[in-house]
Write a protein that holds these residues in place. Structure first.
Motif, PDB file in Angstrom:
ATOM      1  N   LEU A 236      44.262  28.034  41.658  1.00 51.47           N
ATOM      2  CA  LEU A 236      43.403  27.642  40.540  1.00 51.47           C
ATOM      3  C   LEU A 236      42.199  26.859  41.038  1.00 51.47           C
ATOM      4  CD1 LEU A 236      43.072  27.562  37.437  1.00 51.47           C
ATOM      5  CD2 LEU A 236      44.386  25.431  37.451  1.00 51.47           C
ATOM      6  N   GLU A 237      42.452  25.961  41.978  1.00 52.92           N
ATOM      7  CA  GLU A 237      41.367  25.147  42.524  1.00 52.92           C
ATOM      8  C   GLU A 237      40.394  26.003  43.323  1.00 52.92           C
ATOM      9  OE1 GLU A 237      41.671  22.221  46.025  1.00 52.92           O
ATOM     10  OE2 GLU A 237      41.820  20.944  44.261  1.00 52.92           O
ATOM     11  N   GLU A 238      40.927  26.951  44.096  1.00 55.48           N
ATOM     12  CA  GLU A 238      40.080  27.805  44.924  1.00 55.48           C
ATOM     13  C   GLU A 238      39.169  28.678  44.056  1.00 55.48           C
ATOM     14  OE1 GLU A 238      38.328  29.577  48.184  1.00 55.48           O
ATOM     15  OE2 GLU A 238      39.613  27.810  48.104  1.00 55.48           O
ATOM     16  N   ALA A 239      39.697  29.204  42.957  1.00 53.72           N
ATOM     17  CA  ALA A 239      38.891  30.048  42.077  1.00 53.72           C
ATOM     18  C   ALA A 239      37.724  29.263  41.493  1.00 53.72           C
ATOM     19  CB  ALA A 239      39.763  30.624  40.967  1.00 53.72           C
ATOM     20  N   GLY A 240      37.976  27.989  41.169  1.00 53.95           N
ATOM     21  CA  GLY A 240      36.900  27.137  40.683  1.00 53.95           C
ATOM     22  C   GLY A 240      36.600  27.308  39.201  1.00 53.95           C
ATOM     23  N   GLU A 241      35.805  26.401  38.680  1.00 50.25           N
ATOM     24  CA  GLU A 241      35.458  26.407  37.259  1.00 50.25           C
ATOM     25  C   GLU A 241      34.593  27.604  36.883  1.00 50.25           C
ATOM     26  OE1 GLU A 241      36.535  24.422  34.933  1.00 50.25           O
ATOM     27  OE2 GLU A 241      37.668  23.056  36.220  1.00 50.25           O
ATOM     28  N   ASP A 242      33.900  28.197  37.846  1.00 53.61           N
ATOM     29  CA  ASP A 242      32.989  29.303  37.549  1.00 53.61           C
ATOM     30  C   ASP A 242      33.688  30.655  37.526  1.00 53.61           C
ATOM     31  OD1 ASP A 242      30.873  27.526  37.401  1.00 53.61           O
ATOM     32  OD2 ASP A 242      30.393  27.713  39.543  1.00 53.61           O
ATOM     33  N   ALA A 243      34.965  30.689  37.801  1.00 57.55           N
ATOM     34  CA  ALA A 243      35.693  31.959  37.777  1.00 57.55           C
ATOM     35  C   ALA A 243      35.717  32.508  36.348  1.00 57.55           C
ATOM     36  CB  ALA A 243      37.119  31.752  38.280  1.00 57.55           C
ATOM     37  N   PRO A 244      35.789  33.832  36.181  1.00 60.89           N
ATOM     38  CA  PRO A 244      35.857  34.418  34.838  1.00 60.89           C
ATOM     39  C   PRO A 244      37.028  33.839  34.047  1.00 60.89           C
ATOM     40  CG  PRO A 244      35.521  36.130  36.483  1.00 60.89           C
ATOM     41  CD  PRO A 244      35.802  34.864  37.236  1.00 60.89           C
ATOM     42  N   PRO A 245      36.867  33.676  32.727  1.00 61.91           N
ATOM     43  CA  PRO A 245      37.927  33.068  31.908  1.00 61.91           C
ATOM     44  C   PRO A 245      39.283  33.747  32.060  1.00 61.91           C
ATOM     45  CG  PRO A 245      35.911  33.207  30.644  1.00 61.91           C
ATOM     46  CD  PRO A 245      35.655  33.934  31.934  1.00 61.91           C
ATOM     47  N   ARG A 246      39.299  35.081  32.131  1.00 62.78           N
ATOM     48  CA  ARG A 246      40.596  35.757  32.248  1.00 62.78           C
ATOM     49  C   ARG A 246      41.267  35.471  33.584  1.00 62.78           C
ATOM     50  NH1 ARG A 246      40.821  41.732  29.652  1.00 62.78           N
ATOM     51  NH2 ARG A 246      39.252  42.278  31.227  1.00 62.78           N
ATOM     52  N   ALA A 247      40.469  35.244  34.621  1.00 63.24           N
ATOM     53  CA  ALA A 247      41.046  34.889  35.926  1.00 63.24           C
ATOM     54  C   ALA A 247      41.688  33.507  35.844  1.00 63.24           C
ATOM     55  CB  ALA A 247      39.974  34.918  37.007  1.00 63.24           C
ATOM     56  N   ARG A 248      40.959  32.536  35.314  1.00 62.57           N
ATOM     57  CA  ARG A 248      41.504  31.174  35.217  1.00 62.57           C
ATOM     58  C   ARG A 248      42.723  31.138  34.294  1.00 62.57           C
ATOM     59  NH1 ARG A 248      39.363  26.920  37.330  1.00 62.57           N
ATOM     60  NH2 ARG A 248      40.225  25.556  35.725  1.00 62.57           N
ATOM     61  N   ALA A 249      42.705  31.928  33.230  1.00 63.59           N
ATOM     62  CA  ALA A 249      43.872  31.969  32.332  1.00 63.59           C
ATOM     63  C   ALA A 249      45.099  32.491  33.079  1.00 63.59           C
ATOM     64  CB  ALA A 249      43.561  32.851  31.128  1.00 63.59           C
ATOM     65  N   LEU A 250      44.896  33.542  33.890  1.00 64.18           N
ATOM     66  CA  LEU A 250      46.001  34.097  34.671  1.00 64.18           C
ATOM     67  C   LEU A 250      46.536  33.079  35.662  1.00 64.18           C
ATOM     68  CD1 LEU A 250      47.769  36.424  35.724  1.00 64.18           C
ATOM     69  CD2 LEU A 250      45.819  37.175  37.110  1.00 64.18           C
ATOM     70  N   TYR A 251      45.646  32.376  36.370  1.00 71.92           N
ATOM     71  CA  TYR A 251      46.085  31.420  37.382  1.00 71.92           C
ATOM     72  C   TYR A 251      46.768  30.212  36.736  1.00 71.92           C
ATOM     73  CZ  TYR A 251      42.700  34.360  39.827  1.00 71.92           C
ATOM     74  OH  TYR A 251      42.001  35.441  40.306  1.00 71.92           O
ATOM     75  N   ALA A 283      34.282  36.739  26.904  1.00 78.82           N
ATOM     76  CA  ALA A 283      33.327  37.352  25.978  1.00 78.82           C
ATOM     77  C   ALA A 283      32.552  38.481  26.648  1.00 78.82           C
ATOM     78  CB  ALA A 283      32.367  36.291  25.444  1.00 78.82           C
ATOM     79  N   GLY A 284      33.268  39.351  27.341  1.00 80.59           N
ATOM     80  CA  GLY A 284      32.616  40.510  27.943  1.00 80.59           C
ATOM     81  C   GLY A 284      31.748  40.208  29.141  1.00 80.59           C
ATOM     82  N   GLU A 285      31.993  39.068  29.795  1.00 79.28           N
ATOM     83  CA  GLU A 285      31.203  38.724  30.981  1.00 79.28           C
ATOM     84  C   GLU A 285      31.560  39.637  32.153  1.00 79.28           C
ATOM     85  OE1 GLU A 285      34.907  37.270  30.624  1.00 79.28           O
ATOM     86  OE2 GLU A 285      33.339  36.144  29.559  1.00 79.28           O
ATOM     87  N   ASP A 286      30.713  39.633  33.158  1.00 76.56           N
ATOM     88  CA  ASP A 286      30.966  40.410  34.365  1.00 76.56           C
ATOM     89  C   ASP A 286      32.201  39.844  35.056  1.00 76.56           C
ATOM     90  OD1 ASP A 286      30.595  42.249  36.394  1.00 76.56           O
ATOM     91  OD2 ASP A 286      29.331  40.895  37.565  1.00 76.56           O
ATOM     92  N   GLU A 287      33.181  40.691  35.339  1.00 79.49           N
ATOM     93  CA  GLU A 287      34.427  40.223  35.953  1.00 79.49           C
ATOM     94  C   GLU A 287      35.035  41.339  36.783  1.00 79.49           C
ATOM     95  OE1 GLU A 287      37.047  39.230  32.723  1.00 79.49           O
ATOM     96  OE2 GLU A 287      37.485  41.326  32.285  1.00 79.49           O
ATOM     97  N   PRO A 288      35.909  41.005  37.738  1.00 82.45           N
ATOM     98  CA  PRO A 288      36.553  42.026  38.574  1.00 82.45           C
ATOM     99  C   PRO A 288      37.437  42.954  37.738  1.00 82.45           C
ATOM    100  CG  PRO A 288      36.821  39.829  39.523  1.00 82.45           C
ATOM    101  CD  PRO A 288      36.288  39.640  38.138  1.00 82.45           C
TER     102      PRO A 288
END
Length: 402
Positions: A236-251, A283-288
């Protein structure tokens, strides 16, 4: 603020000086005024892995690293599960399996080749939705080996090389997940660490978080709960605050699960709450592309699993029934897994007849699925129902299973 362990501090300070482990050993011996071979590189390695505590050498290490001895003493007194999340470099392979060959004789690799690899990665993800790990592991390993060979042996521009590293990292994540599902946990860990190395070199922090979170999840589920928790926090820390919301939710979900397995209910519920709140920002942002499956339903499944593990069936049962009512029946493995949690929650709610009927579906779905995950969950469900062996429906189920 959580502190560092001595292992983390020694490694951080050594790397900050640009020293090898052998160099630190020599400098420590110089500070102690003893022969240069009195302390070897292998001993520094053991200190940095937490296998040993420096004790007699502690003051000399502090002198060599130019840090007050009190700080190193404080770090030595910090237990691993009390420490701050480790640096992601702690989870990289010992060697460098992605080091390019000195003389590259392979063909020139262009963007089109990388796109082909990326398409095959996504194909594996989609296959994993309907095919279990035991049937998919060999193709996944072939793809991974092929991609690594392209990177090491081919010639390519810096931009193409980075894109290929990202593709290798994504391929390692799904291949590691498949290996774990097949019960090949040691192999899965090696694959995950290879992927972490690739993502780290590509400077893709979100992908590092995904790989490390996947490894954390495996560690948590195979008994190393504290190690899994430290890894999940680090992801979670490595991904950082700028990671896409769905990534942070998963972590955050993986952090919640690790806390749950550690019996830390309050922390688990807090992480679940943060995951749900974070997902609302999507909200439809660019994400992996690998985040395609993270949605409210998946978070509800994790929430229900946490409630089940914490023996709160009145919360778990409605959530699971709602999700299962709209779940894709072609995803047999996931359906069996989610039903297994419902069966346990129904047993906890003192509904043995319903639990037995649900367990029957679990066993039927699992029969032709080459997944160690479903096999393990089937064993858990049957063990939970032993308490109700006197109930006719349960008795018949347990006898048929035996």
């Amino acid at each position: 603020m959580r502190g560092e362990t001595a292992a983390q501090m020694i490694r951080r300070l050594r790397e900050g000086k640009g020293w090898s482990q052998a160099r630190l050993a020599r400098e420590t011996c110089r500070a102690a005024g003893v022969s240069p071979d009195a302390l070897g590189r292998q001993e520094i390695y053991r200190y940095e892995k937490g296998i040993r505590t420096p004790r007699d050498w502690l003051s000399f290490l502090a002198a060599a690293l130019e840090v007050p001895v009190t700080e190193l003493e404080r770090a030595a007194a910090t237990k691993a599960d009390e420490a701050a999340p480790a640096s992601v470099t702690d989870f990289l392979p010992e060697g460098d399996p992605l080091a390019p060959l000195q003389v590259r004789q392979g063909r020139r690799i262009g963007a089109g080749t990388v796109q082909d690899v990326q398409r095959r990665v996504h194909g594996l993800r989609l296959a994993d939705d309907v095919i279990a790990g035991g049937d998919l592991l060999k193709p996944a390993l072939r793809e991974l080996r092929s991609a690594v060979r392209l990177y090491r042996e081919g010639s390519h521009s810096e931009e193409t090389g980075r894109a290929l590293l990202v593709a290798i990292g994504e391929l390692a994540q799904i291949a590691g997940w498949i290996a774990s599902d097949a019960g090949e946990h040691e192999q899965a860990e090696k694959i995950y660490r290879l992927g972490i190395s690739a993502a780290h070199q590509a400077e893709d922090r979100t992908l590092v978080g995904n790989l490390l979170g996947s490894l954390a999840y495996q560690r948590t589920n195979t008994g190393d709960v504290r190690g899994g928790l430290i890894m999940a926090r680090t992801a979670l820390e490595e991904a950082g605050e700028d990671a896409p919301p769905r990534a942070r939710a998963l972590y955050l979900d993986r952090v919640a699960w690790a806390h749950t397995k550690a019996g830390e209910a309050q922390e688990a519920m807090r992480a679940l709450g943060e995951a749900g709140e974070t997902l609302t920002k999507h909200a439809g942002e660019d994400e992996p592309g690998y985040l395609y499956w993270v949605d409210r339903g998946e978070l509800e499944v994790m929430e229900a699993r946490v409630y089940t593990e914490l023996h709160r069936p009145l919360r778990a049962v409605p959530l699971l029934r709602d999700v299962l009512g709209r779940y894709d029946a072609t995803h047999a493995r996931e359906l069996a897994l989610y039903l297994s949690w419902l069966a346990v929650a129904l047993a906890d709610a003192n509904e043995p007849e319903e639990a037995a009927a649900t367990a029957e579906r679990v066993l039927t779905l699992s029969a032709d699925v080459a997944s160690e995950r479903t096999a393990e969950r089937s064993r858990v469900v049957l063990a939970r129902l032993e308490e109700y062996r006197d109930v006719p429906e349960v008795w018949h189920l347990l006898n048929r299973a035996a």
